[in-house]
Design a protein around this motif. Structure first.
Motif, short mmCIF file in Angstrom:
data_model
loop_
_atom_site.label_atom_id
_atom_site.label_comp_id
_atom_site.label_asym_id
_atom_site.label_seq_id
_atom_site.Cartn_x
_atom_site.Cartn_y
_atom_site.Cartn_z
N VAL A 1 0.98 -1.28 0.15
CA VAL A 1 -0.12 -0.05 0.15
C VAL A 1 0.98 1.41 0.21
O VAL A 1 2.00 0.95 0.56
CB VAL A 1 -1.07 -0.04 1.34
N ALA B 1 -3.74 0.32 -2.58
CA ALA B 1 -2.85 -0.72 -2.62
C ALA B 1 -2.03 -0.73 -4.06
O ALA B 1 -2.67 -0.25 -5.23
CB ALA B 1 -3.41 -2.23 -2.77
N GLU C 1 -5.83 -2.24 2.27
CA GLU C 1 -5.84 -0.56 2.20
C GLU C 1 -7.03 -0.44 3.56
O GLU C 1 -6.53 0.55 4.31
CB GLU C 1 -7.03 -0.35 1.07
#
Length: 830
Positions: free
Chosen positions: A236, A290, A413
């Motif tokens: 991420v 991400a 995320e």
């Protein structure tokens, strides 16, 4: 370059170098590390280098603590300064809820002997006058940590590894793994610079290794594909910015002011530390995307993404609020790079699923903090067979084959943006929900079910009136759901309740070798045909690896039930053990049948009355009696038109049955039982009430009381251990002895809170153990908990103290199974 080694570590970041170092220190003198580029060229080079000890996980807390202590010793060994600035770590709180979070965490820290201090806003201001404190409630301060230079600490570990004989080879990319049946053949390609890019050359070699460890960071998806496995480790974006010097900070330091600790304003979702007279701001904002879900592009090396200031504007403005002198300071530098995450934010450390001698160390969102401890504890697992702490919560197999890329992206995320969102113990995160559901999900939801997620399954935690807001009810004290769980627990104790236990892990084992295998694999006597027993599979260290309820269906046919959260974990261990012992014991087959069978647990004094309404039998009145269906037995029965494998056992400790049924018939059976139970006052019951009830019976749970850091004898379960036979792990278990002992405690705690199972236990002023479970007892009208203490204190009537919200509360060790200790209720005839 050597062609044969004991262990090959793939990945030259902080984690990989630490693993290589610790394997060598543990005595393996033939270790090689491969890095496809340069050491530290992955996420390590752009990490901020913070060393936060704060973590709600017992295992992760130990890992971080080890790292902090280990890094302080590196310079003396290697002569290289790792750049460790021990400035401390100050976590500020704007709300009482945040302070409650810190208080719960602090008790976890105590159990791992992590030092901390409490600070008032006034004390913060007196010590660091540049910090605005008017809207703070207080803070928790760790004086022993701070920050470190990621590249320097990696190079120091690499030098230490070389000094211990580790071979470190750069610019070699792994392109294939092949298991020969006894060792790994790893195909490697020499990487060369071409036009600023790193590209494969024609030069290849094959390295044979007994063990392989992958610590490939952002390249974890590529690694998984090469190994033929799945992993949720996906990066991420993480941004941080560096400001120009702040004149006020420069003046403060010039006048003798101490360097600020790493500042964390969790309610504002950022960390800040000093950097060359200015500030580094690292936010954990919403909507960070991400990246590289299907692999890192070949063109991406030590690269960064463009800064997205708009995305972190809120966090930037809140830094100015907290440090007003930073308002006029310009930006000097910015970083936006990939940091690998997992759905729960914890790394993946341990054996790879389905593979031999393949170890994963992937998914590190706090890689610098975790690197040292990961190397230490993973080396223990590889060299000694087990680590001294229970590493199950970090095992790569906590995510099964049901996990997909989309799931990992969504949850990673979410995990990123939750770094500083309140971590309520009763929190249930929202993304990727209703993914794995039992057929009765919609019926339960219509009746007010509030679901939690375990191993991807949504299962009812409790039932509430329509319109109830589960999110708003969460708390570090008794949340809004508490009253409903109390009602459900009382229904089981006084009437009848129905629990959906479909998520239970289930295996079917049969074949001529099955009986001899299970007798060796587990520590208890095997049941007779038609009966059941509770037993444990042990690790090679003699500690508890898995808890099973074994149902013997025929002479060589067994139905094994274990915890729902651990399906892939249990399956992998069981299948590998069968493969190892097939030649010794004879042919057998084993299948994971978890998703083929639904499970309802019906329990309570009136449970037999409900089942009598729907059982199809020549004599329904006696079909469920003790004579025809005794406690701890199993029978195939028919409930209406549904065939059921019924087991007379109840995790709640009440009269009851588990009803294992074809999953496609679940809705029919649900309706049948609810209709029949209406006149008996049947109530739907969730996992939270069940957890309280099992503690009243002192039933241990895997992942809390039962784990790889305690033997069944330390769990005080000698009745489930047959010392008259030989079984896997027996000698190690006996050699270990009883270092600590599991007890149940009744607790006179605060009126508005119960323990969560993370709290420290005291005898006077001396810390003597920790809780592993906690909750409320409807039978005794007070808090209850289970945990471990030194053996001499595990005596009924012993008075102890439990740390809750900074205070010590009275607790007393009870007899085992304080509710119905003679099991009269559960054996009730009718």
């Amino acid at each position: 370059m050597k062609s044969h080694v004991k262990a090959l570590v793939v990945g030259g970041g902080a984690v990989g170098t630490s693993i290589a170092y610790h394997l060598a220190r543990a005595g393996w003198n033939d270790v090689m590390l491969l890095e496809r580029d340069e050491l530290t060229s992955g996420s390590t080079w752009h990490a901020a280098g913070l060393l936060p000890l704060f973590n709600m996980s017992y295992a992760t807390t130990h890992i971080h603590k080890y790292s902090v202590e280990f890094y302080k010793s590196l310079e003396a060994e290697t002569g290289l300064n790792a750049g460790f600035s021990i400035v401390g770590n100050l976590r500020m709180a704007q709300t009482q809820d945040r302070m409650d979070e810190y208080m719960l965490y602090a008790s976890t820290a105590e159990t791992a002997e992590v030092p901390y201090e409490w600070m008032t806003p006034g004390q913060i201001k007196d010590r660091w006058p540049l910090v605005h404190v008017d809207d703070l409630k207080g803070a928790i301060y760790h004086p022993t940590d701070g920050y470190i230079n990621p590249a320097d600490v990696t190079m120091a570990m690499a030098k230490g590894a070389r000094q211990r004989g580790v071979m470190i080879e750069r610019k070699w990319q792994v392109d294939a793994y092949h298991w020969t049946g006894s060792e790994w053949q790893v195909t490697c390609t020499k990487m060369v610079e071409r036009g600023g890019n790193l590209v494969p050359s024609e030069e290849q070699t094959v390295i044979t290794a007994e063990h392989v460890v992958t610590a490939t960071g952002n390249h974890a998806q590529r690694t998984a594909k090469l190994l033929g496995i799945k992993t949720p480790a996906i990066p991420v974006e993480h941004q941080f910015i560096v400001t120009e010097p702040d004149p006020a900070l420069v003046e403060y330091r010039r006048n003798g002011g101490a360097e600020h600790p790493v500042l964390r304003d969790a309610d504002a979702k950022w960390y800040v530390r000093e950097e060359r007279g200015g500030w580094i701001l690292g936010p954990y904002e919403r909507n960070a995307p991400a990246r590289f879900a299907y692999g890192v592009p070949d063109s991406f090396r030590a690269d960064l993404f463009p800064l997205d200031l708009e995305r972190i504007e809120e966090e930037y403005m809140s830094m100015i609020h907290r440090l007003p002198t930073s308002e006029t300071v310009g930006l000097k530098d910015d970083f936006n790079g990939p940091i690998c995450y997992t759905p729960d934010g914890n790394p993946l450390i341990g054996p790879a699923p389905g593979l031999r001698n393949m170890w994963l160390a992937e998914g590190f969102s706090f890689g610098i903090t975790a690197a040292g401890g990961t190397g230490h504890y993973l080396a223990q697992m590889m060299v000694e067979g087990e680590a001294e702490i229970d590493m199950a919560s970090l095992d790569p197999k906590r995510y099964g084959s049901w996990m997909t890329t989309d799931y990992a992206v969504a949850k990673n995320e979410e995990a990123y943006e939750h770094v500083f969102i309140l971590h309520h113990p009763d929190e249930e995160r929202e993304r990727a929900r209703a993914l794995r559901t039992s057929p009765a999900y919609d019926r339960q939801k219509a009746r007010g079910a509030q679901f939690g997620q375990v191993n991807g399954w949504d299962r009812p935690n409790y039932y509430a009136p329509q319109g109830f807001d589960d999110h708003a009810s969460r708390s570090f004290r008794r949340g809004g759901w508490w009253q409903y769980a109390v009602e459900e627990a009382k229904a089981i104790r006084e009437g009848v309740g129905l629990i959906d236990a479909t998520a239970f892990t289930k295996h079917l084992l049969k074949g001529r070798g099955a009986t001899a295998f299970l007798d060796w694999f587990t520590c208890n006597k095997l049941p007779k045909v038609g009966r059941i027993n509770l037993t444990y599979a042990l690790t090679s260290a003699g500690t508890t690896r898995t808890e099973y309820t074994i149902v013997r269906l025929a002479e060589d046919t067994y139905y094994l039930v274990s915890a729902g959260a651990w399906t892939a974990y249990d399956s992998d261990f069981l299948m590998k053990a069968i493969e190892d012992k097939m030649d010794d014991f004879g042919w057998m087959s084993c299948h994971d049948v978890t998703t083929q069978w639904g499970v309802f647990a019906i329990a309570g004094p009136k449970s037999r009355d409900v089942l009598k309404e729907v059982i199809r039998d020549a004599d329904p009145e006696t079909a469920l009696s003790n004579k025809r269906f005794p406690w701890l037995s199993a029978r195939q029965i028919e409930l209406g038109m549904c065939p059921v494998n019924a087991i007379r056992v109840a995790y709640t400790g009440e009269l009851g049955w588990e009803l294992h049924h074809p999953i496609e018939m679940q809705n029919y059976l649900f309706d049948l039982l609810m209709d029949a139970g209406e006149k008996h006052g049947i109530k739907l019951v969730g996992a939270r009430a069940q957890n309280w009830l099992r503690q009243e019976k002192s039933y241990r749970a895997f992942g809390t009381e039962l784990g790889r850091d305690a033997t069944p004898l330390e769990a005080d379960l000698p009745r489930f251990v047959d010392l008259g036979k030989e079984f896997h792990g027996k000698a190690a278990m006996e050699k270990t002895g009883v270092r600590a002992k599991c007890v149940t405690l009744l607790i006179d705690g605060p009126e508005d809170a119960d323990p969560w199972g993370r709290e420290a236990l005291y005898d006077g002023d001396t810390k003597v153990g920790r809780l592993t479970s906690g909750g409320y007892s409807v039978a005794f009208g007070k808090s209850i908990g289970m945990g471990y203490v030194t053996p001499e204190l595990a005596v009924p009537g012993k008075k102890l103290k439990v740390r809750m919200f900074t205070k010590l509360w009275d607790a007393v060790v009870t007899e085992d199974s304080p509710y119905d200790p003679k099991n009269e209720t559960i054996r009730k005839d009718g």
